[in-house]
Design an enzyme around this catalytic site. Sequence first.
Site, PDB file in Angstrom:
ATOM      1  N   SER A   1       0.935  30.789 -26.511  1.00  0.00           N
ATOM      2  CA  SER A   1      -0.070  29.731 -26.588  1.00  0.00           C
ATOM      3  C   SER A   1       0.594  28.407 -26.945  1.00  0.00           C
ATOM      4  O   SER A   1       1.458  28.351 -27.831  1.00  0.00           O
ATOM      5  CB  SER A   1      -1.127  30.074 -27.642  1.00  0.00           C
ATOM      6  OG  SER A   1      -1.773  31.289 -27.329  1.00  0.00           O
TER       7      SER A   1
ATOM      8  N   GLN B   1      -7.649  26.667 -23.625  1.00  0.00           N
ATOM      9  CA  GLN B   1      -6.287  26.920 -24.096  1.00  0.00           C
ATOM     10  C   GLN B   1      -5.301  26.742 -22.950  1.00  0.00           C
ATOM     11  O   GLN B   1      -5.617  27.066 -21.793  1.00  0.00           O
ATOM     12  CB  GLN B   1      -6.160  28.346 -24.640  1.00  0.00           C
ATOM     13  CG  GLN B   1      -4.798  28.691 -25.223  1.00  0.00           C
ATOM     14  CD  GLN B   1      -4.762  30.112 -25.764  1.00  0.00           C
ATOM     15  OE1 GLN B   1      -4.690  31.067 -25.008  1.00  0.00           O
ATOM     16  NE2 GLN B   1      -4.857  30.239 -27.081  1.00  0.00           N
TER      17      GLN B   1
ATOM     18  N   ASP C   1      -8.498  33.865 -29.464  1.00  0.00           N
ATOM     19  CA  ASP C   1      -7.146  33.797 -28.916  1.00  0.00           C
ATOM     20  C   ASP C   1      -6.704  35.123 -28.289  1.00  0.00           C
ATOM     21  O   ASP C   1      -5.649  35.194 -27.670  1.00  0.00           O
ATOM     22  CB  ASP C   1      -6.162  33.384 -30.023  1.00  0.00           C
ATOM     23  CG  ASP C   1      -4.773  33.055 -29.508  1.00  0.00           C
ATOM     24  OD1 ASP C   1      -4.680  32.391 -28.464  1.00  0.00           O
ATOM     25  OD2 ASP C   1      -3.781  33.469 -30.135  1.00  0.00           O
TER      26      ASP C   1
END
Length: 294
Positions: free
Chosen positions: A235, A285, A211
């Site tokens: 996110s 993502q 991430d």
Amino acid sequence: MTEPAAATGQAAVDQLLAVLDLDHTGEMTFRGMSPPVGPQRVYGGQVAGQALVAAGRTVDPERFVQSLHGYFVRPGDPAEPIEYQVENVRDGRSFSVRRSVALQHDRPIFFMSASFQRHEEGLDHQAPAPLDVPGPEQVPTMTDRLSRYPERLGIWGQIPRPIDVRYLGEPGWVRPGDRPAEPHQRVWMRIDGKLPDDPLLHACALTYASDLTLLDSVLSVHGEVWGPGGVVGASLDHALWFHRSFRADEWFLYDCWSPSASGARGLATGRMFTTDGRHIASAVQEGLLRRVGA
């Protein structure tokens, strides 16, 4: 008064291991904590990594994590414990599926489905790794890059850095105008110390790392940066597939790019390769991205 320096190396890795070592509070419930020093909201890779720890601890250790799909639904408070509730969706002959929900104040901040598979032999192929990429020892360290931007230190100079991250191009936290547009965001990464041999722990550490730079590849396409004069983001969801065995404390190349951005959202995808070119994992993502003034 001088601020304490950020922990690095094995000291920072040991702190990460403590964050990933959840308390077992019930048959299918766990409790996790955030580092004592960190950003104003819980880092997404942390809650995803902890959710995977919780799910994995309810599965036969002979079954390795195959994939995870998660949604970030509320910002987490780093000052509060995070409760993880795991649901056993299915244990089949080859696969186990779990649903892991992270809660604070009885409200979900993140939920994730994860699939685990027993080892099987089958077809094996992969797309090649990027060519002509300099090795990690040929790329500036994070300390080298931060030295050019002392105003960017702030809290980042105090947060433990358990991951050695080395950007091949300019990162998204440079000054506006200092970043050329690039179609790919590529970084070398590794856990900056030694991890135990537990494969689940390495998968959770890789989830934590995945991430860090992925969403930045959306900004890279436009030569944009994070913060004043650039973009703020969060996110929205995160997916990760594990293809081959690996150690998260050994170098891997994270090759990220963005196929689309629209409607204040950006989609990013990435592949992870070992130094000998083995494709170990893939990530996707989507994030919320909004411009901010100078």
